[in-house]
Write an enzyme that holds these catalytic residues in place. Structure first.
Site, PDB file in Angstrom:
ATOM      1  N   CYS A   1     -61.366 -10.251 -49.131  1.00  9.60           N
ATOM      2  CA  CYS A   1     -60.337  -9.333 -48.664  1.00  9.60           C
ATOM      3  C   CYS A   1     -60.918  -8.377 -47.634  1.00  9.60           C
ATOM      4  O   CYS A   1     -62.073  -7.977 -47.732  1.00  9.60           O
ATOM      5  CB  CYS A   1     -59.711  -8.500 -49.778  1.00  9.60           C
ATOM      6  SG  CYS A   1     -59.053  -9.455 -51.130  1.00  9.60           S
TER       7      CYS A   1
ATOM      8  N   LYS B   1     -72.082 -28.243 -46.604  1.00  9.53           N
ATOM      9  CA  LYS B   1     -71.419 -27.972 -45.314  1.00  9.53           C
ATOM     10  C   LYS B   1     -70.240 -28.910 -45.130  1.00  9.53           C
ATOM     11  O   LYS B   1     -69.168 -28.491 -44.724  1.00  9.53           O
ATOM     12  CB  LYS B   1     -72.387 -28.161 -44.130  1.00  9.53           C
ATOM     13  CG  LYS B   1     -73.392 -27.081 -43.839  1.00  9.53           C
ATOM     14  CD  LYS B   1     -72.856 -25.783 -43.332  1.00  9.53           C
ATOM     15  CE  LYS B   1     -72.402 -24.890 -44.441  1.00  9.53           C
ATOM     16  NZ  LYS B   1     -73.342 -23.956 -45.004  1.00  9.53           N
TER      17      LYS B   1
ATOM     18  N   GLU C   1     -77.617 -28.856 -48.936  1.00 15.40           N
ATOM     19  CA  GLU C   1     -76.944 -27.992 -47.966  1.00 15.40           C
ATOM     20  C   GLU C   1     -76.071 -28.820 -47.010  1.00 15.40           C
ATOM     21  O   GLU C   1     -74.958 -28.414 -46.668  1.00 15.40           O
ATOM     22  CB  GLU C   1     -77.989 -27.157 -47.210  1.00 15.40           C
ATOM     23  CG  GLU C   1     -77.480 -26.304 -46.064  1.00 15.40           C
ATOM     24  CD  GLU C   1     -76.418 -25.274 -46.442  1.00 15.40           C
ATOM     25  OE1 GLU C   1     -76.172 -25.064 -47.636  1.00 15.40           O
ATOM     26  OE2 GLU C   1     -75.807 -24.709 -45.519  1.00 15.40           O
TER      27      GLU C   1
ATOM     28  N   HIS D   1     -81.089 -43.837 -60.393  1.00 19.95           N
ATOM     29  CA  HIS D   1     -80.751 -43.430 -61.763  1.00 19.95           C
ATOM     30  C   HIS D   1     -79.257 -43.143 -61.906  1.00 19.95           C
ATOM     31  O   HIS D   1     -78.843 -42.487 -62.858  1.00 19.95           O
ATOM     32  CB  HIS D   1     -81.571 -42.198 -62.154  1.00 19.95           C
ATOM     33  CG  HIS D   1     -83.046 -42.452 -62.122  1.00 19.95           C
ATOM     34  ND1 HIS D   1     -83.668 -43.263 -63.045  1.00 19.95           N
ATOM     35  CD2 HIS D   1     -84.002 -42.048 -61.261  1.00 19.95           C
ATOM     36  CE1 HIS D   1     -84.969 -43.328 -62.766  1.00 19.95           C
ATOM     37  NE2 HIS D   1     -85.191 -42.603 -61.675  1.00 19.95           N
TER      38      HIS D   1
ATOM     39  N   ASN E   1     -59.863  -4.077 -52.517  1.00 19.50           N
ATOM     40  CA  ASN E   1     -60.764  -5.224 -52.507  1.00 19.50           C
ATOM     41  C   ASN E   1     -61.586  -5.145 -53.789  1.00 19.50           C
ATOM     42  O   ASN E   1     -62.172  -4.104 -54.069  1.00 19.50           O
ATOM     43  CB  ASN E   1     -61.663  -5.117 -51.263  1.00 19.50           C
ATOM     44  CG  ASN E   1     -62.607  -6.294 -51.139  1.00 19.50           C
ATOM     45  OD1 ASN E   1     -62.510  -7.254 -51.896  1.00 19.50           O
ATOM     46  ND2 ASN E   1     -63.505  -6.219 -50.183  1.00 19.50           N
ATOM     47  N   GLY E   2     -61.614  -6.212 -54.584  1.00 14.33           N
ATOM     48  CA  GLY E   2     -62.347  -6.182 -55.864  1.00 14.33           C
ATOM     49  C   GLY E   2     -61.443  -6.666 -56.983  1.00 14.33           C
ATOM     50  O   GLY E   2     -60.373  -7.219 -56.727  1.00 14.33           O
TER      51      GLY E   2
ATOM     52  N   TRP F   1     -57.674 -12.427 -50.060  1.00 15.44           N
ATOM     53  CA  TRP F   1     -58.158 -13.665 -50.668  1.00 15.44           C
ATOM     54  C   TRP F   1     -57.775 -13.546 -52.140  1.00 15.44           C
ATOM     55  O   TRP F   1     -58.334 -12.723 -52.866  1.00 15.44           O
ATOM     56  CB  TRP F   1     -59.671 -13.782 -50.508  1.00 15.44           C
ATOM     57  CG  TRP F   1     -60.222 -15.084 -51.022  1.00 15.44           C
ATOM     58  CD1 TRP F   1     -60.301 -16.264 -50.353  1.00 15.44           C
ATOM     59  CD2 TRP F   1     -60.788 -15.331 -52.317  1.00 15.44           C
ATOM     60  NE1 TRP F   1     -60.867 -17.226 -51.147  1.00 15.44           N
ATOM     61  CE2 TRP F   1     -61.175 -16.682 -52.356  1.00 15.44           C
ATOM     62  CE3 TRP F   1     -60.996 -14.543 -53.449  1.00 15.44           C
ATOM     63  CZ2 TRP F   1     -61.766 -17.260 -53.484  1.00 15.44           C
ATOM     64  CZ3 TRP F   1     -61.581 -15.125 -54.570  1.00 15.44           C
ATOM     65  CH2 TRP F   1     -61.960 -16.469 -54.574  1.00 15.44           C
TER      66      TRP F   1
ATOM     67  N   LYS G   1     -65.709 -15.523 -46.492  1.00  8.24           N
ATOM     68  CA  LYS G   1     -67.095 -15.363 -46.070  1.00  8.24           C
ATOM     69  C   LYS G   1     -67.942 -14.621 -47.105  1.00  8.24           C
ATOM     70  O   LYS G   1     -69.082 -14.967 -47.355  1.00  8.24           O
ATOM     71  CB  LYS G   1     -67.108 -14.609 -44.738  1.00  8.24           C
ATOM     72  CG  LYS G   1     -68.492 -14.428 -44.126  1.00  8.24           C
ATOM     73  CD  LYS G   1     -68.994 -15.726 -43.561  1.00  8.24           C
ATOM     74  CE  LYS G   1     -70.415 -15.611 -43.033  1.00  8.24           C
ATOM     75  NZ  LYS G   1     -71.063 -16.928 -43.034  1.00  8.24           N
TER      76      LYS G   1
ATOM     77  N   GLU H   1     -67.340 -28.031 -47.523  1.00 12.15           N
ATOM     78  CA  GLU H   1     -66.683 -26.760 -47.216  1.00 12.15           C
ATOM     79  C   GLU H   1     -65.673 -26.876 -46.087  1.00 12.15           C
ATOM     80  O   GLU H   1     -64.595 -26.314 -46.163  1.00 12.15           O
ATOM     81  CB  GLU H   1     -67.729 -25.720 -46.780  1.00 12.15           C
ATOM     82  CG  GLU H   1     -68.520 -25.133 -47.910  1.00 12.15           C
ATOM     83  CD  GLU H   1     -69.430 -24.016 -47.431  1.00 12.15           C
ATOM     84  OE1 GLU H   1     -70.244 -24.249 -46.526  1.00 12.15           O
ATOM     85  OE2 GLU H   1     -69.317 -22.908 -47.963  1.00 12.15           O
TER      86      GLU H   1
ATOM     87  N   ARG I   1     -62.852 -12.752 -44.180  1.00 13.88           N
ATOM     88  CA  ARG I   1     -63.048 -12.295 -45.561  1.00 13.88           C
ATOM     89  C   ARG I   1     -61.949 -12.780 -46.496  1.00 13.88           C
ATOM     90  O   ARG I   1     -62.044 -12.635 -47.720  1.00 13.88           O
ATOM     91  CB  ARG I   1     -63.090 -10.768 -45.604  1.00 13.88           C
ATOM     92  CG  ARG I   1     -64.196 -10.171 -44.794  1.00 13.88           C
ATOM     93  CD  ARG I   1     -64.113  -8.667 -44.847  1.00 13.88           C
ATOM     94  NE  ARG I   1     -64.442  -8.154 -46.159  1.00 13.88           N
ATOM     95  CZ  ARG I   1     -65.660  -7.859 -46.557  1.00 13.88           C
ATOM     96  NH1 ARG I   1     -66.669  -8.016 -45.741  1.00 13.88           N
ATOM     97  NH2 ARG I   1     -65.887  -7.394 -47.762  1.00 13.88           N
TER      98      ARG I   1
HETATM   99  O1  M6R Z   1     -73.531 -13.723 -48.259  1.00 24.30           O
HETATM  100  P1  M6R Z   1     -74.274 -14.643 -49.195  1.00 24.30           P
HETATM  101  O2  M6R Z   1     -75.382 -15.363 -48.546  1.00 24.30           O
HETATM  102  O3  M6R Z   1     -74.715 -13.921 -50.444  1.00 24.30           O
HETATM  103  O4  M6R Z   1     -73.193 -15.697 -49.645  1.00 24.30           O
HETATM  104  C1  M6R Z   1     -73.494 -16.652 -50.609  1.00 24.30           C
HETATM  105  C2  M6R Z   1     -72.465 -17.773 -50.612  1.00 24.30           C
HETATM  106  O5  M6R Z   1     -71.207 -17.291 -50.936  1.00 24.30           O
HETATM  107  C3  M6R Z   1     -72.375 -18.464 -49.238  1.00 24.30           C
HETATM  108  O6  M6R Z   1     -73.613 -18.958 -48.843  1.00 24.30           O
HETATM  109  C4  M6R Z   1     -71.365 -19.605 -49.284  1.00 24.30           C
HETATM  110  O7  M6R Z   1     -71.863 -20.646 -50.059  1.00 24.30           O
HETATM  111  C5  M6R Z   1     -71.008 -20.032 -47.858  1.00 24.30           C
HETATM  112  N1  M6R Z   1     -69.650 -20.439 -47.817  1.00 24.30           N
HETATM  113  C6  M6R Z   1     -71.897 -21.110 -47.348  1.00 24.30           C
HETATM  114  O8  M6R Z   1     -71.483 -21.770 -46.222  1.00 24.30           O
END
Ligand code: M6R
Length: 598
Positions: free
Chosen positions: A2, A475, A471, A494, A100-101, A74, A593, A478, A27
């Site tokens: 948010c 990616k 990773e 396995h 926010n929270g 969000w 984010k 996501e 956000r």
């Molecule tokens: O801001 P941070 O690095 O603490 O965030 C951690 C994760 O939320 C962040 O890396 C998330 O997995 C991203 N969407 C990765 O692309």
């Protein structure tokens, strides 16, 4: 999670709030809303979906307010619709909040308020705050806010306005808020980008602080009523850093910014020796625990390899969300390294607090300057990778890996062990080699064209490149919504090999290492089952070429540095697939984010 913006001053308020929200859209982006004070009445306008939908509301055009607050959401409690969008007002429409929270005890508070006759209109936890303030509001808004917040459990970064008062109130516990200081105008936001085009002077609100903003200035108090003298910080980057420039998406821009980002992480830290200003005695450290979430957790996995290799100190990696609740065994001889791009991730922050409470030493590896984690660690290494706006992390990840390598080498140096000249030289060559790696982007797009309609992907790597496989898979998931998994290549037989047929693309990280030959055997096993092989290699003469459907050649480097180079083709593959599918690369569905809620 948010985004919040507030403004009081003489500028045109509606476009200022809308533009600020656009800068915060990363956000959260499932609904948005605005509440302004005009002729001592509150006017609230909301919409489901993106900020552009809010912006198109005709009612906004006729408004001429003297202050306002706005929010991009969000969803946590309640579906993303107009009713659940912020701002939320009380029963009499005399005050409005954006939040926010998460208010954890909202259902018991809701029952109490409904019993007292309050009419709760939304399914959110946030609306409760507006009604609680209403309950206590007679003539002192700040007093009512404090009384209300004392009844809440959970986290908040919030802004409050009342139709009766020409001021904006803000309060923080757990969710970031920053005050922008202007000339006869004041700003409030959950992050600097929202206000950067107007001021570079900011004040970071800390937990349990309440701020009052008027046109003339601000004052900050602790919840206990004491005034707090706040330091004004000068933001070092400019609005241009926040623009896409000629790139189609922020993600692509940020992938291409990696030579500079890595250069900035390095700057001033490496010559014949390593210079990190940690001001922390690490001589008694017996164990290192790395903790983080998501992509940052993947960099932690690589960090474990590097730390153990260069320091011979045992290292462990924990998801921050698990670490915080598993009653970890920690002593003052433990070093806990928290890794976070934003410096605000709720679970990572909680893990840090757990470590501090148990007297472990703490170091933060963080990108966002002045963020909460940077204020609570004993010491830290800033990434200086520059603002990262695309929800999918790219340049922050490679900078994190470099920062972890620097930390490992620094601890080695502090232990009096020799530093290998070759690795220092290779580190200095990284920006150049990354630049070279980026030249493969067009070729990777041709691979993306072949596989964009695949339903699944497998990623394989070994040793220090296994986390790179994880990773790469993250990616792709996501931003392209294709199911993908990462495995240590030897684990394939396995289980995952059962999935392999002619429709399964398998990405192999096959750059030179002690285990290269074994990876080659795994590639052969996939080939025997007709799987489609995309291999990332750095050895022109390698046999991989004969066994792969697609070979992505990257510059040669030391194995310890290879995760930084090898991540780049995987970022590009995910990017091009998502772009070819026509997806919203920078704002993937259901994500945000910065995850400042549990
Ligand atoms: O801001 P941070 O690095 O603490 O965030 C951690 C994760 O939320 C962040 O890396 C998330 O997995 C991203 N969407 C990765 O692309």
């Amino acid at each position: 999670m948010c985004g919040i913006i507030g403004y009081i001053g003489d500028k045109k308020i509606i476009p200022l709030l809308i533009n600020g929200l656009k800068k915060l859209e990363y956000r959260g982006y499932d609904s948005a809303g605005i509440c302004v004070r005009e002729n001592q009445e509150l006017r609230t306008i909301k919409s489901k979906g993106r900020i552009s939908e809010l912006e198109s509301k005709k009612e906004l055009n006729s408004l001429n307010p003297d202050l306002g607050i706005a929010h991009t959401r969000w969803a946590t409690h309640g579906i993303p619709d107009e009713k659940n969008a912020h701002p939320h007002t009380d029963c009499k429409n005399q005050l409005a909040i954006v939040h926010n929270g998460i208010i954890e005890n909202y259902s018991s508070l809701k029952k109490l308020l409904e019993k007292e006759g309050h009419e709760i209109k939304s399914e959110t936890d946030s609306e409760i705050i507006a009604h609680l303030i209403e309950k206590f509001y007679k003539d002192d808004l700040e007093e009512a806010l404090i009384k209300a917040l004392k009844l809440t459990e959970g986290a908040y970064g919030l802004a409050l306005i009342s139709k009766n008062e020409k001021k904006i109130l803000a309060a923080r516990k757990g969710s970031p808020l920053v005050i922008g200081v202007g000339e006869k105008e004041m700003f409030l936001a959950s992050d600097v980008p929202a206000i950067l085009e107007h001021t570079k002077k900011v004040i970071y609100l800390h937990d349990n602080e309440i701020a009052t903003l008027t046109k003339e200035g601000y004052q900050v108090k602790h919840m206990n009523g004491e005034y707090v003298n706040k330091e004004i910080h000068e933001i070092k980057y400019s609005v241009e850093n926040l623009e896409k420039g000629n790139f189609k998406h922020f993600m692509l821009k940020e992938i291409f910014e990696q030579p500079q980002a890595i250069g900035n992480t390095l700057r001033g830290r490496i010559k014949n020796q390593l210079k990190l200003t940690l001001n922390l005695d690490l001589s008694s450290i017996k164990r290192i625990i790395l903790t983080a979430c998501g992509t940052s957790w993947h960099s932690a996995l690589i960090g474990k390899h590097l730390i153990e290799k260069f320091t011979r100190i045992p290292a462990e990696v924990d998801y921050a969300s698990e670490f915080r609740y598993r009653n970890p065994i920690l002593t003052e001889d433990d070093l806990v390294v928290v890794i976070s791009q934003s410096g605000e991730t709720a679970d990572t922050l909680a893990a840090l607090r757990e470590a501090s409470a148990r007297n472990a030493k703490t170091i933060g590896i963080v990108n966002v300057v002045g963020s909460t984690i940077t204020r609570e660690v004993n010491s830290g290494i800033y990434l200086h990778a520059g603002p990262e706006t695309g929800v999918a992390s790219t340049k922050a990840f490679t900078s994190q890996v470099l920062a972890l390598l620097l930390l490992a080498l620094y601890i080695r140096q502090e232990k009096g062990l020799a530093l290998d000249k070759e690795i220092l030289e290779e580190i200095n060559l990284l920006p150049e080699k990354i630049q070279k790696t980026l030249e493969i982007s067009d070729y990777v797009r041709t691979i993306a064209e072949k596989f964009k309609d695949s339903k699944n992907f497998l990623y394989f790597g070994r040793g220090i490149n296994f986390p790179v496989a994880l990773e790469g898979a993250l990616k792709l998931k996501e931003i392209s919504y294709i199911h993908a998994e990462g495995y240590p290549a030897a684990e394939m037989k396995h289980g995952p090999i059962a999935l392999v047929d002619e429709n399964m693309p398998c990405v192999f990280l096959a750059t030179k290492s002690e285990l290269s030959q074994k990876v080659l055997s795994n590639i052969e096993e996939v080939r025997a089952r007709k799987g489609k092989i995309i291999s990332v290699v750095n050895d022109r003469n390698s046999e991989y070429k004969n066994f792969s459907d697609f070979v992505i050649e990257v510059p040669e480097t030391l194995e310890e540095l290879s995760p930084i180079i090898n991540s780049i083709p995987l970022q590009l593959l995910a990017y091009h697939i998502a772009d070819l599918k026509g997806l919203d690369v920078d704002k993937p569905r259901n994500l945000a984010k910065s995850v400042t809620v549990e």
